[in-house]
Structures are given as structure tokens and as C-alpha cells.
Write a protein that holds these residues in place. Structure first.
Motif, PDB file in Angstrom:
ATOM      1  N   ASP A 137       0.828  -1.211   0.000  1.00 34.21           N
ATOM      2  CA  ASP A 137       0.000   0.000   0.000  1.00 34.21           C
ATOM      3  C   ASP A 137       0.862   1.261   0.000  1.00 34.21           C
ATOM      4  OD1 ASP A 137      -2.190  -1.705   0.101  1.00 34.21           O
ATOM      5  OD2 ASP A 137      -2.319  -1.627   2.277  1.00 34.21           O
ATOM      6  N   VAL A 138       1.886   1.279  -0.831  1.00 28.70           N
ATOM      7  CA  VAL A 138       2.850   2.370  -0.872  1.00 28.70           C
ATOM      8  C   VAL A 138       2.948   3.019  -2.244  1.00 28.70           C
ATOM      9  CG1 VAL A 138       5.337   2.878  -0.783  1.00 28.70           C
ATOM     10  CG2 VAL A 138       4.279   1.541   1.046  1.00 28.70           C
ATOM     11  N   LEU A 139       2.911   2.226  -3.304  1.00 26.39           N
ATOM     12  CA  LEU A 139       3.256   2.733  -4.634  1.00 26.39           C
ATOM     13  C   LEU A 139       2.440   3.951  -5.040  1.00 26.39           C
ATOM     14  CD1 LEU A 139       3.824  -0.507  -6.748  1.00 26.39           C
ATOM     15  CD2 LEU A 139       5.536   1.010  -5.737  1.00 26.39           C
ATOM     16  N   GLN A 140       1.170   3.990  -4.668  1.00 25.55           N
ATOM     17  CA  GLN A 140       0.319   5.096  -5.117  1.00 25.55           C
ATOM     18  C   GLN A 140       0.744   6.446  -4.542  1.00 25.55           C
ATOM     19  OE1 GLN A 140      -0.709   2.527  -3.201  1.00 25.55           O
ATOM     20  NE2 GLN A 140      -2.368   3.123  -1.794  1.00 25.55           N
ATOM     21  N   TYR A 141       1.586   6.430  -3.507  1.00 25.51           N
ATOM     22  CA  TYR A 141       2.027   7.689  -2.905  1.00 25.51           C
ATOM     23  C   TYR A 141       3.282   8.257  -3.584  1.00 25.51           C
ATOM     24  CZ  TYR A 141      -1.354   6.427   0.603  1.00 25.51           C
ATOM     25  OH  TYR A 141      -2.527   6.083   1.231  1.00 25.51           O
ATOM     26  N   LEU A 142       3.758   7.564  -4.606  1.00 16.59           N
ATOM     27  CA  LEU A 142       4.933   8.000  -5.352  1.00 16.59           C
ATOM     28  C   LEU A 142       4.538   8.395  -6.765  1.00 16.59           C
ATOM     29  CD1 LEU A 142       7.284   5.046  -4.306  1.00 16.59           C
ATOM     30  CD2 LEU A 142       7.103   7.292  -3.206  1.00 16.59           C
ATOM     31  N   THR A 143       5.342   9.241  -7.386  1.00 14.87           N
ATOM     32  CA  THR A 143       5.106   9.562  -8.789  1.00 14.87           C
ATOM     33  C   THR A 143       5.362   8.317  -9.634  1.00 14.87           C
ATOM     34  OG1 THR A 143       7.401  10.205  -9.203  1.00 14.87           O
ATOM     35  CG2 THR A 143       5.891  11.927  -8.385  1.00 14.87           C
ATOM     36  N   HIS A 144       4.852   8.326 -10.852  1.00 11.71           N
ATOM     37  CA  HIS A 144       5.053   7.186 -11.732  1.00 11.71           C
ATOM     38  C   HIS A 144       6.543   6.902 -11.927  1.00 11.71           C
ATOM     39  CE1 HIS A 144       4.457   4.397 -15.041  1.00 11.71           C
ATOM     40  NE2 HIS A 144       5.272   5.121 -15.787  1.00 11.71           N
ATOM     41  N   GLU A 145       7.340   7.962 -12.106  1.00 14.13           N
ATOM     42  CA  GLU A 145       8.770   7.789 -12.331  1.00 14.13           C
ATOM     43  C   GLU A 145       9.448   7.186 -11.099  1.00 14.13           C
ATOM     44  OE1 GLU A 145       7.036  10.531 -12.897  1.00 14.13           O
ATOM     45  OE2 GLU A 145       7.013  10.480 -15.105  1.00 14.13           O
ATOM     46  N   ARG A 146       9.079   7.658  -9.889  1.00 12.81           N
ATOM     47  CA  ARG A 146       9.683   7.129  -8.677  1.00 12.81           C
ATOM     48  C   ARG A 146       9.221   5.699  -8.415  1.00 12.81           C
ATOM     49  NH1 ARG A 146      13.688   5.700  -6.364  1.00 12.81           N
ATOM     50  NH2 ARG A 146      13.603   5.398  -4.106  1.00 12.81           N
ATOM     51  N   GLN A 147       7.976   5.366  -8.776  1.00 19.91           N
ATOM     52  CA  GLN A 147       7.515   3.985  -8.656  1.00 19.91           C
ATOM     53  C   GLN A 147       8.436   3.047  -9.437  1.00 19.91           C
ATOM     54  OE1 GLN A 147       3.465   3.424  -9.895  1.00 19.91           O
ATOM     55  NE2 GLN A 147       2.696   5.062  -8.575  1.00 19.91           N
ATOM     56  N   ARG A 148       8.672   3.393 -10.689  1.00 21.92           N
ATOM     57  CA  ARG A 148       9.500   2.532 -11.544  1.00 21.92           C
ATOM     58  C   ARG A 148      10.921   2.429 -10.989  1.00 21.92           C
ATOM     59  NH1 ARG A 148       7.735   0.629 -16.100  1.00 21.92           N
ATOM     60  NH2 ARG A 148       9.890   0.364 -16.861  1.00 21.92           N
ATOM     61  N   ALA A 149      11.476   3.543 -10.518  1.00 23.89           N
ATOM     62  CA  ALA A 149      12.823   3.512  -9.965  1.00 23.89           C
ATOM     63  C   ALA A 149      12.874   2.673  -8.689  1.00 23.89           C
ATOM     64  CB  ALA A 149      13.304   4.938  -9.684  1.00 23.89           C
ATOM     65  N   LEU A 150      11.854   2.828  -7.829  1.00 22.00           N
ATOM     66  CA  LEU A 150      11.787   2.053  -6.592  1.00 22.00           C
ATOM     67  C   LEU A 150      11.715   0.560  -6.893  1.00 22.00           C
ATOM     68  CD1 LEU A 150      11.371   2.088  -3.428  1.00 22.00           C
ATOM     69  CD2 LEU A 150       8.933   1.974  -3.930  1.00 22.00           C
ATOM     70  N   LEU A 151      10.887   0.186  -7.854  1.00 24.50           N
ATOM     71  CA  LEU A 151      10.759  -1.228  -8.203  1.00 24.50           C
ATOM     72  C   LEU A 151      12.065  -1.774  -8.768  1.00 24.50           C
ATOM     73  CD1 LEU A 151       7.159  -1.303  -9.702  1.00 24.50           C
ATOM     74  CD2 LEU A 151       7.926  -2.256  -7.523  1.00 24.50           C
ATOM     75  N   ASP A 152      12.748  -0.985  -9.593  1.00 25.86           N
ATOM     76  CA  ASP A 152      14.047  -1.430 -10.112  1.00 25.86           C
ATOM     77  C   ASP A 152      15.033  -1.661  -8.973  1.00 25.86           C
ATOM     78  OD1 ASP A 152      13.343  -1.480 -12.798  1.00 25.86           O
ATOM     79  OD2 ASP A 152      14.067   0.553 -13.202  1.00 25.86           O
ATOM     80  N   GLU A 153      15.041  -0.752  -7.984  1.00 26.81           N
ATOM     81  CA  GLU A 153      15.929  -0.904  -6.834  1.00 26.81           C
ATOM     82  C   GLU A 153      15.565  -2.139  -6.015  1.00 26.81           C
ATOM     83  OE1 GLU A 153      16.980   2.946  -4.703  1.00 26.81           O
ATOM     84  OE2 GLU A 153      15.360   3.637  -6.002  1.00 26.81           O
ATOM     85  N   ALA A 154      14.263  -2.368  -5.824  1.00 28.34           N
ATOM     86  CA  ALA A 154      13.810  -3.532  -5.060  1.00 28.34           C
ATOM     87  C   ALA A 154      14.153  -4.828  -5.791  1.00 28.34           C
ATOM     88  CB  ALA A 154      12.306  -3.446  -4.812  1.00 28.34           C
ATOM     89  N   ILE A 155      13.955  -4.857  -7.096  1.00 31.37           N
ATOM     90  CA  ILE A 155      14.266  -6.048  -7.888  1.00 31.37           C
ATOM     91  C   ILE A 155      15.749  -6.386  -7.779  1.00 31.37           C
ATOM     92  CG2 ILE A 155      14.426  -6.920 -10.259  1.00 31.37           C
ATOM     93  CD1 ILE A 155      11.809  -5.298 -10.802  1.00 31.37           C
ATOM     94  N   ALA A 156      16.599  -5.363  -7.773  1.00 31.43           N
ATOM     95  CA  ALA A 156      18.043  -5.586  -7.676  1.00 31.43           C
ATOM     96  C   ALA A 156      18.435  -6.196  -6.332  1.00 31.43           C
ATOM     97  CB  ALA A 156      18.791  -4.273  -7.889  1.00 31.43           C
ATOM     98  N   MET A 157      17.586  -6.074  -5.306  1.00 34.65           N
ATOM     99  CA  MET A 157      17.883  -6.621  -3.986  1.00 34.65           C
ATOM    100  C   MET A 157      17.576  -8.112  -3.879  1.00 34.65           C
ATOM    101  SD  MET A 157      16.282  -3.657  -1.554  1.00 34.65           S
ATOM    102  CE  MET A 157      17.050  -2.038  -1.381  1.00 34.65           C
ATOM    103  N   LEU A 158      16.783  -8.647  -4.789  1.00 32.12           N
ATOM    104  CA  LEU A 158      16.313 -10.017  -4.674  1.00 32.12           C
ATOM    105  C   LEU A 158      17.449 -11.014  -4.892  1.00 32.12           C
ATOM    106  CD1 LEU A 158      12.947  -9.834  -6.667  1.00 32.12           C
ATOM    107  CD2 LEU A 158      13.301  -9.571  -4.197  1.00 32.12           C
ATOM    108  N   VAL A 159      17.490 -12.018  -4.046  1.00 34.42           N
ATOM    109  CA  VAL A 159      18.411 -13.137  -4.213  1.00 34.42           C
ATOM    110  C   VAL A 159      17.595 -14.331  -4.705  1.00 34.42           C
ATOM    111  CG1 VAL A 159      19.958 -12.290  -2.423  1.00 34.42           C
ATOM    112  CG2 VAL A 159      18.103 -13.853  -1.807  1.00 34.42           C
ATOM    113  N   PRO A 160      18.245 -15.369  -5.256  1.00 36.89           N
ATOM    114  CA  PRO A 160      17.484 -16.541  -5.701  1.00 36.89           C
ATOM    115  C   PRO A 160      16.580 -17.091  -4.601  1.00 36.89           C
ATOM    116  CG  PRO A 160      19.728 -16.660  -6.509  1.00 36.89           C
ATOM    117  CD  PRO A 160      19.681 -15.475  -5.576  1.00 36.89           C
ATOM    118  N   GLY A 161      15.333 -17.314  -4.943  1.00 36.60           N
ATOM    119  CA  GLY A 161      14.357 -17.825  -3.989  1.00 36.60           C
ATOM    120  C   GLY A 161      13.628 -16.758  -3.206  1.00 36.60           C
TER     121      GLY A 161
END
Length: 238
Positions: A137-161
């Protein structure tokens, strides 16, 4: 277009069991009998009426990776994980310093191990982390551009599994979507949410970004008996 369910594996849409919800909420009672009980009643109502945490707990059960909770509020996910028997190392960040302070006090009183809560504005960047990421329940509080950047940063944190677990209202032409927008605006005006909603993501946009980054992705409705257009989006690395 109205978002449609995909990858429709069974998903828990029931709220927390009544006794489990009450047990978690008790930790948020004030120490003094005449103290403010707002957090107690908020937590109890949230757990009893919103299928958010059962859905998120189900999504995280296959992994033992540490979890970073972006926009954690009071750190309620840490309590839900503990009640579910998931001994995951938990870190939560939120822009609301008062909620973080209260969340720290309650986590300490409840004896939760491996829990850390910190004040952080997601618009400014993320802490270092390797593991699973929850964005509830967070993404809607960010601009579209910041949403995409945040998701890219989060995806980069993922390890296998590990899992990227998102709960968000989605933009479409449904009555649920309109109700979500109105309610978020009222929450801001009432002062519970410091930020106003800026941009609601779309189902197609989220799927394209996550799958484009190589994640196996599911999108499923998670509104239960509520009137809101809330969906659970889960991405994982093979």
C-alpha cells in the motif's frame, strides 16, 4: 480497462483468525489504562477486516530470505510473521517518525527478535539489503517515475528464492478503483497518511516491468470483503 486476475492459484482472502488478531493487537495496548488506544483498535480492525497479511504471509512462506518492508508503518508485518511462525529477519522503513517510534517500542515489548525499524523517505532512496522486499500500500504515494525507480531498486535486492511482494491499488475503470482513490484522499486529510496519493500503477505496467527484469510474476485480487481495488503482485527469481 479493468484489471483481471491472472495465474489464479489459490490465495487466502480471509482476514486474520480472530484470536490471532487479538493477540497481535494486545501488544499495541498502551501501558497505562488511560493511554491512547488508537493503535490497538487500528491494528485489531486491520487484521480482522483486511486480507492483506494472510496474503502476504502466504507469499513469503516459500522463502527464508530476510525481508525489507518499505513503508512499514507500525511494523505490523513483523508481528504477523512471528504469529505465523516465520522466523525471518525483518527490517522496516517508513517516513512517519512517530509510527516508527511507537513501532519500535511495541516490537521491544513483544520480544520480537531480528526486527529493526528506521525512519526513511522512500523518495530519497533505499537502504542496503539482500533478500525479499515487501511494498504494501505504498506505490500510489509515489510519482510514476519514482515507482518505476523504486521497483528497479527492489528487484536488484532479490536473491534466488526471494520474493518481491507488492500490495497496491490498481488504476482501472472499476468502482473499486474510484473508491480506493477517494479513501486514500480522506486518509491524507485525516492525518493518518502523511502523503497524498499521486499515481496508481496499472496491472499491465507492473507485469511488464517485473517480467522484463526476469521475474516470475503473479497478479491476483486481494480485496476480500473490502470495497477497494487492492491486488497482490508477487515476483520471484528462479
Amino acid at each position: 480497462m479493468t484489471a483481471t486476475a491472472s495465474d489464479a492459484a489459490p490465495l487466502s482472502t480471509a482476514p486474520f483468525p480472530r484470536e490471532d488478531a487479538r493477540g497481535i493487537a494486545r501488544a499495541f495496548l498502551p501501558r497505562h489504562p488511560l493511554g491512547n488506544r488508537y493503535d490497538y483498535y487500528y491494528t485489531l480492525t486491520k487484521l480482522r477486516t483486511d486480507p492483506l497479511y494472510p496474503g502476504v504471509l502466504q507469499a513469503l512462506r516459500p522463502t527464508a530470505a530476510p525481508v525489507l518492508d518499505l513503508g512499514c508503518g507500525l511494523g505490523l508485518l513483523a508481528h504477523a510473521l512471528h504469529a505465523d511462525g516465520q522466523a525471518l529477519t525483518y527490517a522496516g522503513v517508513d517516513i512517519d517518525a512517530a509510527k516508527i517510534r511507537r513501532g519500535r517500542e511495541v516490537a521491544a515489548r513483544a520480544g520480537l527478535a531480528d526486527v529493526r525499524l528506521d525512519v526513511l523517505d522512500l523518495a530519497a532512496g533505499l537502504p542496503a539489503h539482500r533478500g525479499s522486499v515487501a511494498i504494501l500500500d505504498v506505490l500510489q504515494y509515489l510519482t510514476h517515475e519514482r515507482q518505476r525507480a523504486l521497483l528497479d531498486e527492489a528487484i536488484a535486492m532479490l536473491v534466488p528464492g526471494a520474493r518481491l511482494v507488492i500490495r497496491s491499488g490498481l488504476a482501472d475503470d472499476s468502482t473499486r478503483s474510484r473508491t480506493s482513490r477517494i479513501t486514500d484522499r480522506l486518509a491524507n486529510l485525516a492525518g493518518w497518511m502523511q502523503e497524498r496519493a499521486r499515481s496508481y500503477p496499472t496491472a499491465d505496467g507492473l507485469r511488464a516491468q517485473l517480467e522484463g527484469a526476469g521475474l516470475q510474476t503473479t497478479l491476483r485480487p486481494l480485496y476480500g470483503d473490502t470495497p477497494f481495488n487492492n491486488w497482490l503482485i508477487v515476483g520471484s527469481r528462479a
